[in-house]
Design a protein around this motif. Structure first.
Motif, PDB file in Angstrom:
ATOM      1  N   CYS A   6       0.859  -1.171   0.000  1.00 28.93           N
ATOM      2  CA  CYS A   6       0.000   0.000   0.000  1.00 28.93           C
ATOM      3  C   CYS A   6       0.903   1.230   0.000  1.00 28.93           C
ATOM      4  O   CYS A   6       1.741   1.378   0.904  1.00 28.93           O
ATOM      5  CB  CYS A   6      -0.924   0.017   1.217  1.00 28.93           C
ATOM      6  N   ASP A   8      -0.439   4.400  -0.423  1.00 32.83           N
ATOM      7  CA  ASP A   8      -1.338   5.547  -0.323  1.00 32.83           C
ATOM      8  C   ASP A   8      -0.750   6.683   0.504  1.00 32.83           C
ATOM      9  O   ASP A   8      -1.214   7.825   0.403  1.00 32.83           O
ATOM     10  CB  ASP A   8      -2.681   5.119   0.288  1.00 32.83           C
ATOM     11  N   ARG A  38      -1.095   4.040   6.882  1.00 32.62           N
ATOM     12  CA  ARG A  38      -1.575   5.412   6.738  1.00 32.62           C
ATOM     13  C   ARG A  38      -0.433   6.415   6.690  1.00 32.62           C
ATOM     14  O   ARG A  38      -0.575   7.505   6.138  1.00 32.62           O
ATOM     15  CB  ARG A  38      -2.520   5.752   7.898  1.00 32.62           C
TER      16      ARG A  38
END
Length: 252
Positions: A6, A8, A38
């Motif tokens: 990921c 992101d 995150r």
């Protein structure tokens, strides 16, 4: 190599690679990795021969797994990363730090297996069997499927290599900031049996509730500790059950 990733968090976010344990896939690392994705470009590969990655013949040893991990770095364009390992992933990380020190930023060793506490092999097998009863039931289908796919003979060979590897005694090779996390009910890891830790100022050691597969059983706690380690904050975790004890190992 099969992998999960990921990005992101953005191109400028630090890279974080999660390294799984013995004969299993990176699937059980997903709960902790997802919480950290995150803020970090997050990668969870299956090492060669394990999980859904191809099975080379013969299977690689710990040094071979470290080289394969660096090959994965190269393919994914990861110049330097924080490595978060569990069990067998910890000696793999130490091998990376030994052979490729320029590729590692920080290290988090969760339940670092290997060395005198896991010898002889029969003792390590008993320890692993005992740990099976201490893990969440939801861990069973993941482990059973991956272990069966890996195969009995390969398992025995790699397990023997892991138990022979002096993981904690090799920590001087890790000259980057390092966090060691051990579960108080983990039969495979005995932090107090590693006096070398007492003279390594760049290593922080904490004990937490739980057994061996803490990245799966306590993802919030491990993610909190990783975040604190990354930012140089006090090693505490949120939540009423997250009782963390920072310890000092005395020279025996």
């Amino acid at each position: 190599m099969f992998h999960r990733y990921c990005v992101d968090a953005g191109d400028d976010a630090p890279a974080m690679v999660h390294v799984h344990g013995f004969a299993i896939s990176g699937r059980y690392l997903e709960p902790t990795a997802a919480l950290l994705a995150r803020r970090y470009r997050t990668f969870v590969p299956d090492l060669p021969g394990m999980g859904r990655s191809i099975r080379p013949d013969p299977g690689p040893d710990i040094r071979g797994l470290a080289r394969a991990l660096i090959g994965y770095f190269d393919v994914m364009g990861i110049e330097k990363a924080t490595l978060v390992g569990n069990s067998l992933g910890c000696p793999v990380i130490i091998e990376v730090a030994t052979a490729f020190p320029e590729r590692i930023e920080r290290a988090v060793l969760v339940s670092p297996a290997g060395g005198p506490n896991n010898q002889p092999l029969a003792r390590a097998i008993r320890q692993m069997a005992a740990d099976g009863y201490r893990e969440p039931p939801s861990m069973l289908p993941i482990a059973a499927r991956d272990y069966l796919r890996f195969g009995a003979l390969r398992s025995l060979s790699l397990f023997a290599a892991m138990t022979r590897y002096p993981t904690l005694e090799s920590l001087p090779h890790l000259v980057v900031p390092t966090l060691v996390v051990a579960g108080r009910h983990d039969p495979l890891v005995r932090i107090a049996n590693a006096p070398v830790l007492a003279v390594l100022p760049h290593v922080d050691i904490v004990t937490v509730p739980g057994a061996h597969a803490l990245n799966f059983s306590s993802p919030e706690l491990i993610a909190d500790l990783v975040e604190a380690h990354m930012h140089g904050d006090p090693l505490v975790a949120s939540g009423p059950r997250s009782v963390v004890q920072q310890i000092t190992v005395d020279v025996l």
